[in-house]
Structures are given as structure tokens and as C-alpha cells.
Design a protein around this motif. Sequence first.
Motif, short mmCIF file in Angstrom:
data_model
loop_
_atom_site.label_atom_id
_atom_site.label_comp_id
_atom_site.label_asym_id
_atom_site.label_seq_id
_atom_site.Cartn_x
_atom_site.Cartn_y
_atom_site.Cartn_z
N LEU A 172 10.09 -12.77 21.82
CA LEU A 172 9.44 -12.35 20.40
C LEU A 172 9.51 -14.35 20.42
O LEU A 172 8.73 -14.87 19.56
CB LEU A 172 9.90 -11.54 19.20
CG LEU A 172 9.24 -10.35 20.14
CD1 LEU A 172 9.20 -8.66 19.01
CD2 LEU A 172 7.84 -10.09 20.53
N ALA A 173 10.90 -14.61 19.69
CA ALA A 173 11.67 -15.51 19.32
C ALA A 173 10.66 -16.96 19.66
O ALA A 173 10.05 -17.63 19.36
CB ALA A 173 12.95 -15.39 18.82
N LEU A 174 10.91 -16.66 21.50
CA LEU A 174 10.28 -18.42 21.84
C LEU A 174 8.62 -18.31 22.04
O LEU A 174 8.38 -18.98 22.09
CB LEU A 174 10.65 -18.17 22.99
CG LEU A 174 12.15 -18.02 23.31
CD1 LEU A 174 12.08 -17.82 25.45
CD2 LEU A 174 12.36 -19.70 23.19
N ILE A 175 7.83 -17.22 22.04
CA ILE A 175 6.84 -17.06 21.56
C ILE A 175 6.15 -17.47 20.02
O ILE A 175 5.45 -18.40 19.75
CB ILE A 175 5.88 -15.70 21.73
CG1 ILE A 175 6.24 -15.80 23.43
CG2 ILE A 175 4.88 -15.71 21.95
CD1 ILE A 175 5.95 -13.64 23.52
N SER A 176 7.19 -17.30 18.43
CA SER A 176 6.52 -17.52 18.16
C SER A 176 6.87 -19.40 17.74
O SER A 176 6.43 -19.82 17.20
CB SER A 176 8.37 -16.71 16.44
OG SER A 176 7.45 -17.31 15.57
N GLN A 177 8.01 -19.44 18.75
CA GLN A 177 8.62 -21.16 18.46
C GLN A 177 7.38 -22.09 19.09
O GLN A 177 6.68 -22.53 18.70
CB GLN A 177 9.91 -21.47 19.27
CG GLN A 177 10.83 -21.07 18.01
CD GLN A 177 10.85 -21.65 16.63
OE1 GLN A 177 10.49 -23.16 16.93
NE2 GLN A 177 10.24 -21.22 15.62
N TRP A 178 6.92 -21.74 20.31
CA TRP A 178 5.63 -21.70 20.44
C TRP A 178 4.92 -22.09 20.14
O TRP A 178 3.96 -23.34 19.98
CB TRP A 178 5.25 -21.65 22.27
CG TRP A 178 3.99 -21.78 22.95
CD1 TRP A 178 4.08 -22.92 23.96
CD2 TRP A 178 2.52 -20.73 22.86
NE1 TRP A 178 2.86 -23.09 24.01
CE2 TRP A 178 1.67 -22.20 23.60
CE3 TRP A 178 2.26 -20.30 22.28
CZ2 TRP A 178 0.31 -22.30 24.29
CZ3 TRP A 178 0.50 -19.98 22.72
CH2 TRP A 178 -0.13 -21.44 23.68
N ILE A 179 3.82 -21.02 19.25
CA ILE A 179 2.66 -21.00 18.74
C ILE A 179 3.11 -21.51 17.06
O ILE A 179 2.13 -22.50 17.15
CB ILE A 179 2.17 -19.77 18.06
CG1 ILE A 179 2.12 -18.57 19.31
CG2 ILE A 179 1.30 -19.14 16.92
CD1 ILE A 179 2.43 -17.12 18.62
N SER A 180 4.12 -21.76 17.11
CA SER A 180 4.13 -22.75 15.61
C SER A 180 4.54 -24.25 16.11
O SER A 180 4.10 -24.64 15.01
CB SER A 180 5.45 -22.04 14.81
OG SER A 180 6.55 -22.17 15.53
N THR A 181 5.01 -25.05 16.70
CA THR A 181 5.46 -25.59 17.78
C THR A 181 3.87 -26.33 18.05
O THR A 181 3.81 -27.35 17.50
CB THR A 181 6.40 -26.44 18.20
OG1 THR A 181 6.33 -24.71 19.90
CG2 THR A 181 7.66 -26.00 17.79
N THR A 182 3.10 -25.29 18.00
CA THR A 182 1.38 -26.00 18.57
C THR A 182 1.44 -26.48 17.34
O THR A 182 -0.11 -27.36 17.34
CB THR A 182 1.00 -24.75 19.99
OG1 THR A 182 1.56 -25.12 20.85
CG2 THR A 182 0.04 -25.49 19.90
N VAL A 183 1.26 -25.30 16.42
CA VAL A 183 0.30 -25.62 15.25
C VAL A 183 1.15 -27.17 14.54
O VAL A 183 0.06 -27.51 14.04
CB VAL A 183 0.76 -24.30 14.70
CG1 VAL A 183 -0.07 -24.75 12.95
CG2 VAL A 183 -0.21 -23.16 14.80
N VAL A 184 2.14 -26.89 14.70
CA VAL A 184 2.62 -28.24 13.91
C VAL A 184 2.01 -29.42 14.77
O VAL A 184 1.75 -30.87 14.05
CB VAL A 184 4.32 -28.48 14.65
CG1 VAL A 184 5.19 -29.61 14.38
CG2 VAL A 184 4.77 -27.61 13.02
N ASP A 185 2.04 -29.48 15.99
CA ASP A 185 1.96 -31.05 16.97
C ASP A 185 0.23 -31.13 16.75
O ASP A 185 -0.19 -31.54 16.05
CB ASP A 185 1.84 -31.03 18.22
CG ASP A 185 3.40 -30.89 18.85
OD1 ASP A 185 4.40 -31.96 17.70
OD2 ASP A 185 3.54 -30.75 19.76
#
Length: 204
Positions: A172-185
Amino acid sequence: MRSFWKKHGLVMLGGICQGFGMGLFLFPQSIPSGGAGGIAVLLNYWFHINMGPALWLVNFSLMLIGVKYLGKRFTLWTFIGITMTSFSIDFFENHFSIPNRNVFYDLLIGSVFLGTGIGILMRNNVSNGGVGVVAVMISHYRDILPGKPLFIINSMIFLITAAIISWEIIFLALISQWISTTVVDMICRIEIPRSYSLSWRKKP
């Protein structure tokens, strides 16, 4: 003066967006919001420190690393951002609750708001604190967007946190990071007319 208050408002908005995503959606599901969040989870696990103060302590400590490299002004803005984030986490955790929670909805919504908050801060050349400081340093040095180094560093901390506490949250943490960092970019790539832009990277 107008640009100062505009940046101040955007930094506050970024902190509130992060606090909203973490305090109302991610932390109630024990999903670390990032590397600093993972360390804060460990502090909460070991010493029973509330998540808001724990996250502020971690962010402030790691922020000091960037003082010499990134300057006092950057540090001051980052301090404002992490303080607003920690206050927002406490506020949303203590005053709001969601009945009939669904972990996947919380994961998606919380991660989007988390990435939005971080993106707003980084567009204004402000870090979200913690390992975000390191990510901004790497992005400046290598002239790349900050999402990728942020994802790599956070993932390493997640592995350590999961090994100590529980392996159940790592995916869940890794998925969250993938989503959030995609939004950041995505936010960092948005083109805004120059007269209205407060870019995450200083113009030459």
C-alpha cells in the motif's frame, strides 16, 4: 510584496493538502505518507508519539541537512510548510472521521492530495521537508524532476519500516508513493503563463 504573499498562500495550501491527505486518509489506514512518514510511524510505534508531532520532528531534523546547500530562505519556507502540514494532520485526525472506510479509496484519495500538496510546494521551490529536501537537492544537482528520487528514497525507508513493524503495509505504501510522486511530476510539468508562474525551479 504581492509575490511574497502569493507564495506564502501557496505554501500554506500545499501544507494543508498534505495534512488533509495524510491525516484523514493515509494515517488512519497506517499507510506511511513517505520516507519521513515511515520514520514517524516508527517513532509512534516505539515511543507512542502522536503522528503530527512525530512527523514535524522528523521533517525538521532532516530539513537541517539542506540549510547549507539550499540556503536560509529555502529552509524558512520549508519550515512554514512542514509546520502547516503537522498542524493540519492533527486537525483532521482529531476533528473528522469517515464512516465505513475503504482502504483502496483512502489510498487513492489520500495519495492524490499528498502529491498535490508536495507538487504545489516544489513548484514554489519549497520542499515538503524530510526526504523531500534530499529529493530537491538531487533534482537540482542532476537537473531532473523530483518525483523519481523521492520515490526511490521513500521506497527504501518503507522496506525498513515494514521489516520492523509489518510487511502488510509495504505494498500500500509503495502504491501510494507511485500515485503521489506521479501527481508531483504532473504538477511540476503544468505550464503557467510566466507572469503568474511561481516555478518549482528558479529561472536563470
